[in-house]
Design an enzyme around this catalytic site. Structure first.
Site, PDB file in Angstrom:
ATOM      1  N   HIS A  96      65.831  34.791  44.546  1.00  0.00           N
ATOM      2  CA  HIS A  96      66.482  35.293  43.338  1.00  0.00           C
ATOM      3  C   HIS A  96      67.805  35.968  43.731  1.00  0.00           C
ATOM      4  O   HIS A  96      67.900  36.593  44.797  1.00  0.00           O
ATOM      5  CB  HIS A  96      65.565  36.292  42.621  1.00  0.00           C
ATOM      6  CG  HIS A  96      66.075  36.641  41.259  1.00  0.00           C
ATOM      7  ND1 HIS A  96      67.056  37.585  41.067  1.00  0.00           N
ATOM      8  CD2 HIS A  96      65.765  36.155  40.035  1.00  0.00           C
ATOM      9  CE1 HIS A  96      67.329  37.660  39.769  1.00  0.00           C
ATOM     10  NE2 HIS A  96      66.559  36.800  39.121  1.00  0.00           N
TER      11      HIS A  96
ATOM     12  N   GLY B 259      71.413  38.782  33.227  1.00  0.00           N
ATOM     13  CA  GLY B 259      71.396  40.152  32.711  1.00  0.00           C
ATOM     14  C   GLY B 259      72.719  40.588  32.096  1.00  0.00           C
ATOM     15  O   GLY B 259      72.929  41.767  31.823  1.00  0.00           O
TER      16      GLY B 259
ATOM     17  N   SER C 127      70.337  35.009  30.831  1.00  0.00           N
ATOM     18  CA  SER C 127      70.495  35.433  29.436  1.00  0.00           C
ATOM     19  C   SER C 127      69.952  34.412  28.430  1.00  0.00           C
ATOM     20  O   SER C 127      70.528  34.202  27.365  1.00  0.00           O
ATOM     21  CB  SER C 127      71.962  35.760  29.136  1.00  0.00           C
ATOM     22  OG  SER C 127      72.392  36.845  29.950  1.00  0.00           O
TER      23      SER C 127
ATOM     24  N   ASN D   4      60.290  36.666  34.499  1.00  0.00           N
ATOM     25  CA  ASN D   4      60.469  37.530  35.669  1.00  0.00           C
ATOM     26  C   ASN D   4      60.638  38.969  35.160  1.00  0.00           C
ATOM     27  O   ASN D   4      61.690  39.312  34.625  1.00  0.00           O
ATOM     28  CB  ASN D   4      61.718  37.055  36.441  1.00  0.00           C
ATOM     29  CG  ASN D   4      62.087  37.987  37.574  1.00  0.00           C
ATOM     30  OD1 ASN D   4      61.306  38.856  37.962  1.00  0.00           O
ATOM     31  ND2 ASN D   4      63.289  37.804  38.118  1.00  0.00           N
TER      32      ASN D   4
ATOM     33  N   GLU E 184      69.127  38.615  42.918  1.00  0.00           N
ATOM     34  CA  GLU E 184      69.035  40.058  43.220  1.00  0.00           C
ATOM     35  C   GLU E 184      68.487  40.289  44.629  1.00  0.00           C
ATOM     36  O   GLU E 184      68.839  41.269  45.286  1.00  0.00           O
ATOM     37  CB  GLU E 184      68.188  40.756  42.142  1.00  0.00           C
ATOM     38  CG  GLU E 184      68.963  40.851  40.829  1.00  0.00           C
ATOM     39  CD  GLU E 184      68.109  40.828  39.577  1.00  0.00           C
ATOM     40  OE1 GLU E 184      66.889  41.058  39.669  1.00  0.00           O
ATOM     41  OE2 GLU E 184      68.674  40.554  38.500  1.00  0.00           O
TER      42      GLU E 184
ATOM     43  N   LYS F 115      60.809  41.641  36.861  1.00  0.00           N
ATOM     44  CA  LYS F 115      61.572  42.485  37.804  1.00  0.00           C
ATOM     45  C   LYS F 115      60.863  43.840  37.994  1.00  0.00           C
ATOM     46  O   LYS F 115      59.647  43.907  37.897  1.00  0.00           O
ATOM     47  CB  LYS F 115      63.021  42.648  37.335  1.00  0.00           C
ATOM     48  CG  LYS F 115      63.663  41.320  36.963  1.00  0.00           C
ATOM     49  CD  LYS F 115      65.142  41.407  36.774  1.00  0.00           C
ATOM     50  CE  LYS F 115      65.660  40.052  36.313  1.00  0.00           C
ATOM     51  NZ  LYS F 115      67.106  39.979  36.251  1.00  0.00           N
TER      52      LYS F 115
ATOM     53  N   GLU G 204      70.333  29.508  38.308  1.00  0.00           N
ATOM     54  CA  GLU G 204      70.646  30.768  37.648  1.00  0.00           C
ATOM     55  C   GLU G 204      72.066  31.195  38.018  1.00  0.00           C
ATOM     56  O   GLU G 204      72.264  31.846  39.060  1.00  0.00           O
ATOM     57  CB  GLU G 204      69.665  31.848  38.088  1.00  0.00           C
ATOM     58  CG  GLU G 204      68.223  31.530  37.774  1.00  0.00           C
ATOM     59  CD  GLU G 204      67.404  32.805  37.616  1.00  0.00           C
ATOM     60  OE1 GLU G 204      66.842  32.999  36.538  1.00  0.00           O
ATOM     61  OE2 GLU G 204      67.364  33.603  38.560  1.00  0.00           O
TER      62      GLU G 204
END
Ligand code: PEP
Length: 253
Positions: A97, A175, A215, A9, A99, A11, A169
């Site tokens: 996701h 991240g 990560s 991904n 985010e 992003k 996730e």
């Protein structure tokens, strides 16, 4: 046996020149990637068509998001429908996701509509779920993820979801450099599988691929992917470097 899938991904990263450079490096490396592993990259939407047209057969292309609308086309400014993505050679769409949940207020009802749009257009949905740090620390992580999964997938038949991919996730690991341990990943993946078994039956549960994301790096991928209920990874930061992404794809081989 479930095939391993490693998905990158990207992003909102890589300007055009940088994106072409990374894509070219991955295409070059693809001949040496293990035959047993499926590979997908999800670049910024602008690059999807070009990548889908020119990638090697090994590397498939996915969108980072898709419209929740069922219409194939219409007056919905800024939206990209599942049908349009499919027509441009895109094979997968990431939905839900963390985010998108955090910055765009997406919830599992809306994400369920995105899955529905994918099902209708025969685009493979990669459904993301995962708990926050606070939810894990208060020992509610299994309950939270079970609710996410059962809400987003409610109303579907096992047949409609036959292509579905789930990505676990944990939000606290995305991240942040903090990875769930292989044991933490395995126990959650096993619980997700048990949940979908209750919802859609044993055959579905045995077949559905569940990716780990958060990560994931060349140094920890082999251990995480080695767990029985982990079927690969959804990779963020480490997907932005050809060497790292390629090493993750080959982890354990
Ligand atoms: C992600 O955003 O899907 C992700 C897993 O990111 P990272 O690998 O950078 O934690």
């Amino acid at each position: 046996m479930r095939r391993r899938l490693v998905a990158g991904n990207w992003k909102m990263n890589k300007n055009y020149r940088e994106a072409m450079d990374l894509f070219e490096k991955l295409n070059e490396a693809s001949a040496a990637m293990p035959a047993e592993v499926d590979v997908m990259i999800a670049p910024p939407a602008l690059y999807l068509t070009g990548f889908a047209k020119t990638s090697t057969r090994k590397i498939e292309v996915g969108a980072q998001d898709v419209s929740h609308r069922e219409e194939e086309e219409g007056a919905f400014t800024g939206e990209v429908s599942a049908a349009i993505l499919k027509s441009a050679g895109v094979r997968y769409a990431i939905v839900g996701h963390s985010e998108r949940r955090q910055y765009h207020g997406e919830n599992d009802e809306l994400i369920g509509k995105k899955i529905q749009a994918c099902v209708k257009a025969e685009l493979t949905p990669v459904y993301c779920c995962g708990e926050s740090l606070e939810e894990r620390e208060s020992d509610r992580h299994f309950e939270v993820v079970r609710k996410q999964v059962s809400t987003a997938l409610s109303g579907f038949s096992a047949e409609e979801l036959s292509a579905l991919i789930i990505a676990y996730e944990p939000v606290w690991a995305i991240g942040t450099g903090k990875t769930a341990s292989a044991e933490q990943a395995q126990e959650m993946h096993a619980d997700i599988r048990a949940n979908v078994k209750e919802l859609f039956g044993a055959e579905f549960a045995e077949k559905v691929r569940i990716l780990y994301g958060g990560s994931c790096k060349p140094g920890n991928a082999a251990e995480i992917f080695g767990k029985p209920d982990v079927d690969g990874g959804l990779i963020g930061g480490a997907a932005l470097k050809a060497e790292d992404f390629t090493a993750i794809i080959g982890a354990g081989f």
